[in-house]
Design a protein around this motif. Structure first.
Motif, PDB file in Angstrom:
ATOM      1  N   PHE A  99      77.605 -26.673  47.930  1.00 34.37           N
ATOM      2  CA  PHE A  99      77.721 -25.357  47.306  1.00 34.37           C
ATOM      3  C   PHE A  99      78.805 -25.346  46.248  1.00 34.37           C
ATOM      4  N   ILE A 100      79.951 -25.956  46.569  1.00 35.81           N
ATOM      5  CA  ILE A 100      81.059 -25.945  45.619  1.00 35.81           C
ATOM      6  C   ILE A 100      80.687 -26.753  44.384  1.00 35.81           C
ATOM      7  N   SER A 101      79.920 -27.837  44.583  1.00 34.55           N
ATOM      8  CA  SER A 101      79.503 -28.644  43.437  1.00 34.55           C
ATOM      9  C   SER A 101      78.597 -27.857  42.496  1.00 34.55           C
ATOM     10  N   ALA A 102      77.945 -26.811  43.020  1.00 36.85           N
ATOM     11  CA  ALA A 102      77.072 -26.003  42.178  1.00 36.85           C
ATOM     12  C   ALA A 102      77.874 -24.988  41.366  1.00 36.85           C
ATOM     13  N   VAL A 103      79.149 -24.796  41.697  1.00 41.40           N
ATOM     14  CA  VAL A 103      80.003 -23.878  40.931  1.00 41.40           C
ATOM     15  C   VAL A 103      80.604 -24.663  39.771  1.00 41.40           C
ATOM     16  N   PRO A 104      80.475 -24.148  38.514  1.00 38.42           N
ATOM     17  CA  PRO A 104      80.995 -24.913  37.375  1.00 38.42           C
ATOM     18  C   PRO A 104      82.503 -25.140  37.473  1.00 38.42           C
ATOM     19  N   ARG A 105      82.920 -26.340  37.092  1.00 31.15           N
ATOM     20  CA  ARG A 105      84.328 -26.697  37.177  1.00 31.15           C
ATOM     21  C   ARG A 105      85.199 -25.837  36.249  1.00 31.15           C
ATOM     22  N   GLU A 106      84.613 -25.354  35.133  1.00 27.24           N
ATOM     23  CA  GLU A 106      85.383 -24.552  34.175  1.00 27.24           C
ATOM     24  C   GLU A 106      86.037 -23.358  34.873  1.00 27.24           C
ATOM     25  N   LEU A 107      85.365 -22.863  35.901  1.00 29.77           N
ATOM     26  CA  LEU A 107      85.884 -21.711  36.628  1.00 29.77           C
ATOM     27  C   LEU A 107      87.243 -22.035  37.243  1.00 29.77           C
ATOM     28  N   ASP A 108      87.357 -23.201  37.865  1.00 28.36           N
ATOM     29  CA  ASP A 108      88.639 -23.608  38.446  1.00 28.36           C
ATOM     30  C   ASP A 108      89.695 -23.686  37.368  1.00 28.36           C
ATOM     31  N   GLU A 109      89.302 -24.384  36.244  1.00 31.14           N
ATOM     32  CA  GLU A 109      90.298 -24.649  35.208  1.00 31.14           C
ATOM     33  C   GLU A 109      90.822 -23.358  34.612  1.00 31.14           C
ATOM     34  N   THR A 110      89.894 -22.411  34.320  1.00 29.10           N
ATOM     35  CA  THR A 110      90.315 -21.123  33.786  1.00 29.10           C
ATOM     36  C   THR A 110      91.278 -20.431  34.746  1.00 29.10           C
ATOM     37  N   ALA A 111      90.934 -20.458  36.027  1.00 28.61           N
ATOM     38  CA  ALA A 111      91.755 -19.773  37.017  1.00 28.61           C
ATOM     39  C   ALA A 111      93.156 -20.384  37.059  1.00 28.61           C
ATOM     40  N   PHE A 112      93.229 -21.719  37.004  1.00 22.62           N
ATOM     41  CA  PHE A 112      94.548 -22.352  37.087  1.00 22.62           C
ATOM     42  C   PHE A 112      95.361 -22.059  35.825  1.00 22.62           C
ATOM     43  N   ILE A 113      94.690 -22.000  34.653  1.00 23.88           N
ATOM     44  CA  ILE A 113      95.403 -21.647  33.421  1.00 23.88           C
ATOM     45  C   ILE A 113      95.930 -20.218  33.532  1.00 23.88           C
ATOM     46  N   ASP A 114      95.136 -19.355  34.183  1.00 24.41           N
ATOM     47  CA  ASP A 114      95.570 -17.974  34.372  1.00 24.41           C
ATOM     48  C   ASP A 114      96.681 -17.853  35.405  1.00 24.41           C
ATOM     49  N   GLY A 115      97.091 -18.957  35.977  1.00 23.61           N
ATOM     50  CA  GLY A 115      98.228 -18.932  36.887  1.00 23.61           C
ATOM     51  C   GLY A 115      97.886 -18.712  38.344  1.00 23.61           C
ATOM     52  N   TYR A 116      96.620 -18.915  38.708  1.00 18.52           N
ATOM     53  CA  TYR A 116      96.269 -18.801  40.128  1.00 18.52           C
ATOM     54  C   TYR A 116      96.810 -20.000  40.885  1.00 18.52           C
ATOM     55  N   SER A 117      97.356 -19.768  42.070  1.00 16.22           N
ATOM     56  CA  SER A 117      97.704 -20.891  42.933  1.00 16.22           C
ATOM     57  C   SER A 117      96.426 -21.320  43.656  1.00 16.22           C
ATOM     58  N   LEU A 118      96.444 -22.506  44.270  1.00 18.77           N
ATOM     59  CA  LEU A 118      95.235 -23.003  44.929  1.00 18.77           C
ATOM     60  C   LEU A 118      94.759 -22.068  46.044  1.00 18.77           C
ATOM     61  N   PRO A 119      95.654 -21.627  46.950  1.00 17.83           N
ATOM     62  CA  PRO A 119      95.177 -20.705  48.009  1.00 17.83           C
ATOM     63  C   PRO A 119      94.619 -19.413  47.428  1.00 17.83           C
ATOM     64  N   ARG A 120      95.294 -18.872  46.384  1.00 18.19           N
ATOM     65  CA  ARG A 120      94.825 -17.619  45.819  1.00 18.19           C
ATOM     66  C   ARG A 120      93.469 -17.821  45.132  1.00 18.19           C
ATOM     67  N   PHE A 121      93.295 -18.984  44.482  1.00 21.55           N
ATOM     68  CA  PHE A 121      92.007 -19.295  43.852  1.00 21.55           C
ATOM     69  C   PHE A 121      90.903 -19.357  44.904  1.00 21.55           C
ATOM     70  N   PHE A 122      91.204 -19.986  46.047  1.00 23.38           N
ATOM     71  CA  PHE A 122      90.224 -20.064  47.136  1.00 23.38           C
ATOM     72  C   PHE A 122      89.792 -18.678  47.568  1.00 23.38           C
ATOM     73  N   ILE A 123      90.794 -17.836  47.851  1.00 24.79           N
ATOM     74  CA  ILE A 123      90.494 -16.540  48.462  1.00 24.79           C
ATOM     75  C   ILE A 123      89.846 -15.592  47.456  1.00 24.79           C
ATOM     76  N   GLN A 124      90.379 -15.544  46.228  1.00 22.82           N
ATOM     77  CA  GLN A 124      89.908 -14.512  45.307  1.00 22.82           C
ATOM     78  C   GLN A 124      88.706 -14.937  44.472  1.00 22.82           C
ATOM     79  N   ILE A 125      88.547 -16.230  44.221  1.00 27.13           N
ATOM     80  CA  ILE A 125      87.456 -16.647  43.334  1.00 27.13           C
ATOM     81  C   ILE A 125      86.405 -17.496  44.043  1.00 27.13           C
ATOM     82  N   LEU A 126      86.849 -18.568  44.701  1.00 28.90           N
ATOM     83  CA  LEU A 126      85.879 -19.520  45.229  1.00 28.90           C
ATOM     84  C   LEU A 126      85.071 -18.929  46.385  1.00 28.90           C
ATOM     85  N   ILE A 127      85.754 -18.342  47.361  1.00 26.98           N
ATOM     86  CA  ILE A 127      85.047 -17.844  48.550  1.00 26.98           C
ATOM     87  C   ILE A 127      83.991 -16.793  48.193  1.00 26.98           C
TER      88      ILE A 127
END
Lengths: 292, 280
Positions: free
Chosen positions: B165-193
């Motif tokens: 499932f995660i492989s079906a999510v485009p990687r750009e989403l992670d990169e944008t989130a990290f540039i926006d200053g998301y931490s890994l746990p916050r990215f998991f909870i607010q975007i990935l899940i």
């Protein structure tokens, strides 16, 4: 989509690795260790080297159980995988029929394993069971208690009833991803139904079929609960499968031989899985465990 | 998904639905018939009683279950350890699946294969040492012990499902989130899940299914207490076996699973399919 090389990813897999070490690796090492001992109690154990292994591997009983389990698994896989694919292809793709058939298909998967033999002995009962009455009506003297062929047919029917659904569900969900243009292109090219299956649908199913094969092989090769509760390995050991043998060793508190047996089974399963995985990978070059 | 299906059904290969009905109907009947018998018997009085003749329609089997503390607690036990298992498995599986999907690291392929090896390890092989291990932590007779033992197969399955499932999510989403200053746990909870909710539903369904029906660990880890449904049913066999009661208990054991299927039915079809798609 390329992957970033970063060894910090180990921190992400670490919790899962720790958990599987506790419930999987440590017990497996313990089993491996015990298999070289004659164990009376926790404190008094004697080194016997590979004695148990030699004893088990040389016994005709082991060879017979191994043959039975292999035959059983082969029959199960030969019935359930093609049947599962066929049913998945035939299931409705839209409308109210979809949830209804999905729920019915999933039903057998939700029955606890040791209840399955209860249901089926009831179902096959010649006086009260639906199937038993039907067979009696046809004049078939279906005697699963004492006729080995009948016990085998009943066990196979039971397993097909119980587990084909897993193959169906995996294949069905994979088939729904094939979009219309594929079929339209095939129709324009004048592809036959078989060609559509062979060149469009089957390649899609590759990965889920691997999963279905692994799960079905392991569970049928190590069939215990159903076989033991159904006829306790009888009649005349005709359904004495590998795991039923092991169950008897454990019940008799023969820890050393039971451990050696467990190690042998584990190696057997790993070998068959590895061989199948290699064959499939070489044939299609498609299955890689880590997608990317 | 519905879009795919409509185009599917528009293709020439999906028109012979009557023919398919002929193929599928006998199979569905074959699946349902043994269970029909179970339901039928569960509403019969199978023991001679003073008030009801044997074979008559009755609710008494179901009433008896709710009057028996052993049986009701067995239902509760089963639901507890299955729930616990899901709560333990998913948080462990999610980061691992993310790592397998996004990063290559030393030993990743071997690690994935050893996870698969755990999945195909027969429980009966590990039963004794797992019992000894849990006994040394005083975990025997607790629902937690069963929930932990079931991680052996549920954790690899969940990682496998979630990784796809995660492989079906485009990687750009992670990169944008990290540039926006998301931490890994916050990215998991607010975007990935939120994006992979169907994946979590499918993983939870698999965990539920494999945990609910497993009996080898569940039996050996509960010696005197915390018995699951399957064992409670077995303890009903005796000198005067009440088959009606056993059948009623079997029917009840199906209901939680049915509810779960109903809630995740759309995700199952959509879900595992993403898994298949990303493999290409």
């Amino acid at each position: 989509m390329g992957k970033v090389a970063d060894n910090k990813a180990w921190f992400l897999v670490l919790p899962a690795v720790l958990m599987l070490t506790i419930v999987g690796v440590i017990p497996l090492i313990t089993v491996f260790n015990s298999s070289f001992f004659d164990i009376f109690t926790e404190q008094s154990r004697f080194w016997v080297g590979t004695e148990w292994y030699i004893e088990i591997l040389r016994s005709s009983r082991f060879a017979a159980s191994f043959g039975r389990s292999l035959l059983f698994s082969a029959i199960i896989l030969m019935i359930e995988i093609p049947l599962g694919i066929a049913i998945a292809l035939a299931l409705p793709k839209k409308g109210i029929a979809v949830p209804i058939s999905l729920v019915v298909v999933s039903l057998p998967l939700l029955v606890p394993w040791n209840i399955i033999p209860i249901i089926w002995t009831g179902f096959l009962h010649t006086e009260s069971g639906f199937l038993g009455q039907f067979l009696a009506g046809l004049g078939v003297d279906f005697n699963w208690k004492f006729n080995p062929v009948h016990t085998w047919s009943a066990l196979i029917l039971m397993d097909v009833w119980h587990w084909t659904s897993l193959v169906v569900l995996l294949c069905y969900s994979s088939l729904t991803t094939i979009t219309g243009p594929y079929y339209q292109a095939a129709a324009i090219d004048g592809a036959s139904r078989w060609q559509v299956f062979r060149y469009i649908e089957l390649p899609k199913l590759n990965r889920v079929l691997m999963m279905a094969f692994l799960l079905r092989f392991m569970d049928s090769f190590m069939i215990y609960t159903e076989a033991f509760r159904f006829n306790a390995g009888g009649p005349h050991n005709a359904t004495m499968f590998l795991a039923v043998d092991l169950g008897e060793d454990i019940a008799a508190f023969n820890y050393g031989p039971a451990a050696a047996r467990s190690v042998i089974y584990f190696v057997l399963i790993l070998t068959v899985t590895w061989a199948f995985n290699t064959a499939l990978t070489q044939k299609s070059q498609k299955f890689t465990p880590v997608s990317g | 998904m519905s879009n795919d299906m409509q185009t599917n059904s528009g293709s020439p290969y999906f028109k012979k639905s009557h023919l398919k009905g002929l193929l599928i109907a006998p199979y569905l009947v074959f699946l349902i018939l043994p269970l029909v018998q179970v339901i039928y018997l569960s509403f019969q009085s199978t023991l001679p009683r003073e008030t009801i003749a044997a074979g008559d329609f009755t609710w008494i089997n179901y009433l008896n279950i709710f009057e028996s503390p052993t049986l009701t607690s067995a239902i509760l036990n089963s639901m507890t350890y299955v729930g616990l298992n899901i709560v333990i498995t998913l948080p462990l599986a999610l980061p691992a699946a993310y790592a397998f999907s996004r990063f290559s690291f030393t030993g990743d392929k071997h690690l994935f294969l050893s996870f698969i090896a755990c999945l195909i390890t027969p429980p009966v092989v590990l039963v004794l040492p797992v019992f000894q291990l849990f006994a040394s932590f005083d975990l025997i007779n607790t629902t937690l012990s069963i929930a932990l033992a079931h991680c052996l197969f549920n954790l690899p399955i969940s990682i496998w499902v979630l990784e796809s499932f995660i492989s079906a999510v485009p990687r750009e989403l992670d990169e944008t989130a990290f540039i926006d200053g998301y931490s890994l746990p916050r990215f998991f909870i607010q975007i990935l899940i939120p994006m992979i909710t169907p994946g979590l539903a499918v993983a939870a369904f698999f965990c539920f299914m494999f945990s609910w029906i497993e009996v080898v660990f569940a039996r050996i880890l509960t010696v005197t207490n915390g018995k699951p449904i399957s064992m409670a049913i077995y303890s009903l066999f005796g000198f005067r076996t009440d088959f009606g009661l056993i059948m009623a208990m079997t029917v009840l054991s199906l209901i939680p699973g049915l509810l779960l299927i109903y809630f995740v039915r759309n995700h199952i079809a959509k879900g595992v399919s993403v898994a298949a798609r990303s493999s290409k």
